[in-house]
Design a protein around this motif. Structure first.
Motif, PDB file in Angstrom:
ATOM      1  N   LEU A  58       0.821  -1.208   0.000  1.00 37.17           N
ATOM      2  CA  LEU A  58       0.000   0.000   0.000  1.00 37.17           C
ATOM      3  C   LEU A  58       0.857   1.261   0.000  1.00 37.17           C
ATOM      4  O   LEU A  58       0.490   2.269  -0.618  1.00 37.17           O
ATOM      5  CB  LEU A  58      -0.932  -0.007   1.216  1.00 37.17           C
ATOM      6  N   MET A  59       1.994   1.213   0.679  1.00 39.48           N
ATOM      7  CA  MET A  59       2.885   2.375   0.687  1.00 39.48           C
ATOM      8  C   MET A  59       3.470   2.637  -0.687  1.00 39.48           C
ATOM      9  O   MET A  59       3.810   3.779  -1.024  1.00 39.48           O
ATOM     10  CB  MET A  59       3.989   2.172   1.727  1.00 39.48           C
ATOM     11  N   GLU A  60       3.588   1.607  -1.482  1.00 37.57           N
ATOM     12  CA  GLU A  60       4.070   1.753  -2.866  1.00 37.57           C
ATOM     13  C   GLU A  60       2.918   2.032  -3.824  1.00 37.57           C
ATOM     14  O   GLU A  60       3.094   1.957  -5.036  1.00 37.57           O
ATOM     15  CB  GLU A  60       4.804   0.477  -3.291  1.00 37.57           C
ATOM     16  N   GLU A  61       1.733   2.340  -3.237  1.00 39.97           N
ATOM     17  CA  GLU A  61       0.533   2.678  -3.995  1.00 39.97           C
ATOM     18  C   GLU A  61       0.056   1.536  -4.888  1.00 39.97           C
ATOM     19  O   GLU A  61      -0.565   1.756  -5.926  1.00 39.97           O
ATOM     20  CB  GLU A  61       0.740   3.948  -4.830  1.00 39.97           C
ATOM     21  N   ASN A  62       0.352   0.335  -4.440  1.00 37.08           N
ATOM     22  CA  ASN A  62      -0.156  -0.841  -5.141  1.00 37.08           C
ATOM     23  C   ASN A  62      -1.507  -1.193  -4.517  1.00 37.08           C
ATOM     24  O   ASN A  62      -1.623  -2.100  -3.695  1.00 37.08           O
ATOM     25  CB  ASN A  62       0.835  -1.997  -5.008  1.00 37.08           C
ATOM     26  N   ILE A  63      -2.534  -0.444  -4.910  1.00 41.04           N
ATOM     27  CA  ILE A  63      -3.843  -0.555  -4.271  1.00 41.04           C
ATOM     28  C   ILE A  63      -4.459  -1.940  -4.477  1.00 41.04           C
ATOM     29  O   ILE A  63      -5.232  -2.423  -3.648  1.00 41.04           O
ATOM     30  CB  ILE A  63      -4.800   0.531  -4.809  1.00 41.04           C
ATOM     31  N   THR A  64      -4.091  -2.591  -5.559  1.00 37.84           N
ATOM     32  CA  THR A  64      -4.670  -3.919  -5.812  1.00 37.84           C
ATOM     33  C   THR A  64      -4.246  -4.933  -4.765  1.00 37.84           C
ATOM     34  O   THR A  64      -4.852  -6.003  -4.660  1.00 37.84           O
ATOM     35  CB  THR A  64      -4.256  -4.427  -7.199  1.00 37.84           C
TER      36      THR A  64
END
Length: 293
Positions: A58-64
């Motif tokens: 999530l911190m790497e904006e990997n929302i999936t």
């Protein structure tokens, strides 16, 4: 992602450690030693891995990556079904059954503990990343204390007063104090009951407790725990020797009649007092909102 390796490993270790602390085999002998524990430790490892990996994703904006948690939720619901089905099948071979209310409570507890592991792994991984390992250890300790608190649940001794009363007969009727238990016509059975039988009166401390101990599932849980801890003087095909719990309709007291192999009164009082208050049996009629809307 290499910068997240140590925080993820740290979160996994904390989550797994939390699950191991929540996994214990007591006098009820469930989960069984050793294979039953292996299953739950393995599930705890998977839960801790999912919780720890979700934070850097999530911190790497990997929302999936949030879909992993959705999959985990569906899988751990299967844990509840697995426990329910296993215990229901085993229950038919018990001399004193657990009852469906007790079984459902155990199944829900095993599912919820995996969610506590995910929570612990996520929090400790996040704190490690944002601060350092020392603060992460403090966060892990707090999470473990929260897990232990949530795992504890209520005990029967919190809502009732327990008193030992020797069983007695009035003609063919078996009584605990003034509460009728059952009819025993054979003199031989009467002698066995007077020799091995023990009686206890549960006095509810308030009206809510009266409604809770009136639940048949809660009463069956008491009988099962006493039978497991102290043994039971009966075999299949002996209905006169079945432990029973009957209610006084006037004041809500419950009489517990058991035939333990180990007639230790103090131990029996402790076992009854430490019987968990089943979530599905708890009733709070005094909390009802009587205001008209």
């Amino acid at each position: 992602m290499s910068e997240y390796v140590y925080p993820v490993l740290f979160g996994m270790a904390c989550g797994l450690f939390d699950r191991i602390l929540m996994l214990r085999t007591d006098y009820r002998q469930y989960p069984t030693y050793l294979h039953g524990k292996i299953i739950h430790v393995a599930l705890g490892f998977i839960a801790s891995a999912l919780g720890a990996v979700a934070v850097p994703a999530l911190m790497e904006e990997n929302i999936t990556a949030i879909t992993f948690l959705t999959v985990a939720a569906s899988q751990f619901r299967e844990v509840r079904n697995m426990e329910r089905n296993t215990l229901a099948q085993l229950d038919s071979y018990e001399l004193v059954t657990r009852g469906s209310t007790y079984i459902e409570g155990i199944a829900v507890a095993f599912e919820s503990r995996n969610y506590l592991v995910i929570f612990t792994a996520m929090i400790t991984t996040l704190v490690y990343i944002e601060f350092n390992i020392v603060v992460g250890l403090i966060a892990a300790l707090i999470c473990i204390l929260i897990s232990k608190k949530l795992m504890g649940g209520g005990k029967l001794k919190d809502i009732v007063d327990i008193e030992f009363i020797k069983p007695h007969f009035v003609n063919e009727g078996l009584y605990i104090d003034n509460i009728y238990i059952m009819n025993i016509g054979l003199p031989q059975r009467q002698e066995e009951i007077l020799k091995y039988g023990m009686g206890f009166i549960l006095k509810p401390k308030n009206f809510d407790a009266r409604s809770t101990i009136a639940n048949l599932g809660q009463r069956q849980a008491i009988l099962h725990d006493v039978a497991v801890a102290l043994g039971v003087y009966r075999d299949s095909g002996t209905p006169a020797l079945v432990p029973l719990a009957k209610r006084d309709l006037e004041d809500g007291r419950v009489a517990v009649f058991v035939l333990p192999q180990n007639r230790d009164i103090q131990r029996a009082l402790e076992i009854i007092g430490n019987t968990p208050t089943l979530e599905n049996a708890i009733r709070m009629p005094t909390e009802r909102n009587t205001k008209e809307e």
